[in-house]
Design an enzyme around this catalytic site. Sequence first.
Site, PDB file in Angstrom:
ATOM      1  CE  LYS A   1      62.211  23.956  46.077  1.00 30.78           C
ATOM      2  NZ  LYS A   1      63.341  23.810  45.137  1.00 30.78           N
TER       3      LYS A   1
ATOM      4  CB  SER B   1      59.156  20.444  42.925  1.00 26.64           C
ATOM      5  OG  SER B   1      58.115  21.067  43.615  1.00 26.64           O
ATOM      6  CB  SER B   2      59.477  20.921  47.955  1.00 22.42           C
ATOM      7  OG  SER B   2      59.089  20.621  49.279  1.00 22.42           O
TER       8      SER B   2
ATOM      9  CE1 TYR C   1      62.303  25.252  49.408  1.00 17.27           C
ATOM     10  CE2 TYR C   1      60.360  24.263  50.409  1.00 17.27           C
ATOM     11  CZ  TYR C   1      61.613  24.132  49.837  1.00 17.27           C
ATOM     12  OH  TYR C   1      62.163  22.891  49.706  1.00 17.27           O
TER      13      TYR C   1
END
Lengths: 253, 427
Positions: free
Chosen positions: A156, A138-139, A152
């Site tokens: 994520k 993920s982020s 985005y």
Amino acid sequence: MDLDLKGSKVAVTGGSRGIGKSIATLFAAEGCDVSICARGPETIEKTRAEIESHGVKSFGTALQGRDGEAVRTWTRDTCDAFGGLDVLVCSLSAGGGTNDERYWYRSFEIDLMSATRAVEEAYPHLKSSENAAILVVSSMAAAETFVSPMAYNSMKAALITWSKQLAEQFAPKGIRVNCLEPGPTMFPGSNWEMIKVARSRTYSGVLRQQPTRRMAEAEEIARSAVFLCSPAARWVTGATLRVDGGYTKGVQF
Amino acid sequence: MTIQRIKPGDYTKTPIDKTEDPDFGTDMIPKTRYTSREFMQKEWDRLWTKVWNWGCASEDVAEPGDYIVTSLGKEEILITRQPDGTIKAFYNVCQHRGNRLMMGQGNATTFRCNYHHWEYRLNGEFENIPDIESFPQGAPPCGGLTEVRSREWNGFVFFCLDPDGESFEDFIHPLEEHLGPYHFDRMVKVTDWTVEWECNWKTSVDAFNESYHVQGIHPELLYFIEDKHLQIDTYDKHNRYLIPFATISHRVNETTEIPHLIKHAMKEAGMDPADFDGRVSEVRGALQKFKREHGAEMGIDYSDLNDEQLTDDYHYMIFPNITMNTHAEDLMLFRQRPHETDPDRMYFDVQMFKLLKKGEEKPRKPKNERFKHGERSMGLVIDQDAANLPGVQRGMHSEAYEGLWLGDQELRIRHFHKVLMDYVQED
């Protein structure tokens, strides 16, 4: 501490560049056979050569991340080529993009659906593995507001929830599922490298929030990723590990 | 990264063949051409008063009676449309006491001096001299305004102060064939600025005649253009380079995400970057193809342009002072005019033109806005050049600086100086 990965069979979506590539080659260095998929045939060839330089097998297919059938086929082909699968790392990403509607679909297909499709195809093989692990990349951008509202960050975030539920469902089958939240990472050809030059104000704004005034190197992310997938982390499942060098400021209780 | 280029035979109207690079040697270009008042005077006597000069856009004088005043050094030129549709240009000075005749632009049936109301017809002849009987010597024998040669070409008006100089056709050759396919006369002006810059006019011309400075002054363009592997072509007087746009420089690594300027170019053409599955280095070719296929439905006629022209910058310099960034859908034209008296100052004219799509409403014509550098933004890229040039000019006055030390990427600057010295003859 021995990671005990030698001989494992690993598939990394999007393993030809950046964090994905670093994860793929680190697995190879640990003695794993590694399969990758990405857009560019040349980068796949280069990365495969790097993987094989560690004396292990490699596999790779050039594909478009939003081509669901291609992702599924690559996953099956990988399992066939390696004769099974122990580790699946879902790191394929469309990257950031403006908030146009089409980017939501693109992010949905590439970041989210490529992961669910690969997991679905890998599941029967992972089930028969002694040390099965899935890592969803993920982020940090899912956990805090970051840069601007865009697909985005939201996709994520969706990956985190999904991976946690997978972890619970797969635990009895002997498959661990964890999630990784990398912070801003710099590598040759990274979007940050472009932003540093093309949108220098955005870049310096982000760097100012990084306590050490530098971004991560891809390998610093990859080390955590490989650990989470290794038998050395056998009691770790359903975890979300943030690896951001102290970028985020919120406290996780 | 290799840039795919159009090959001879692929098309088209604008010549694409590379000219053989002339050998102008490697001598230093003396800085005094940029700093000395003596050289400036020679330029006036031997260049500006001899050469064809860009005067205005045709649309500035669209209708009979429309006029515009433009200046060049100490002179002002009045350009006007005649009832028969042709163009005439005059020195903008009243034959009576030397007053400036007209100012700015507008429409007139006669030109009347506001000092004593001496009045001239559109063709320059005297219309009326008040109290003519009080001039025992009669009206000046010249009969009216002093005309200068003028010529309308491809949407622009040029003038030449030398009554016996070369023909416009000889002067502009071979650019007629090069620039005709862009049909500038189908474009409309959307920006009209005049900025006073603290540098010599050539300091500015030079800045646009090489892209070697992109890595230094415009780093963000490394993610939009190829700045080094260009085709440079030099002709008798004029020159050009062909810069690939909608791509990334060989100096940077290819990214996953499409850089924002490239995305912008795609969106402008109606191509959605979110649906593009190729690599960044593949966008340029795909965008060319997309425009070729969708031009008609976008209401744009690309039929006279080759594929490269649909994305790239065919960057022309019309000697001595016109910089043209030509693109399929727009033209960014810079005119660099000398100051009246000071070699360290100049006027930078920005004129931007845009091709109207079929049925697109014509925007209101912009008024000429005058300002000094720094008073307002002209967009990031021009601002970057503008901020840099005064420092260049100042540095050229240093005891420690002798002249320009030029490399191959700066061939157009050498060529420019060759042509300049053909006119000026001596330092």
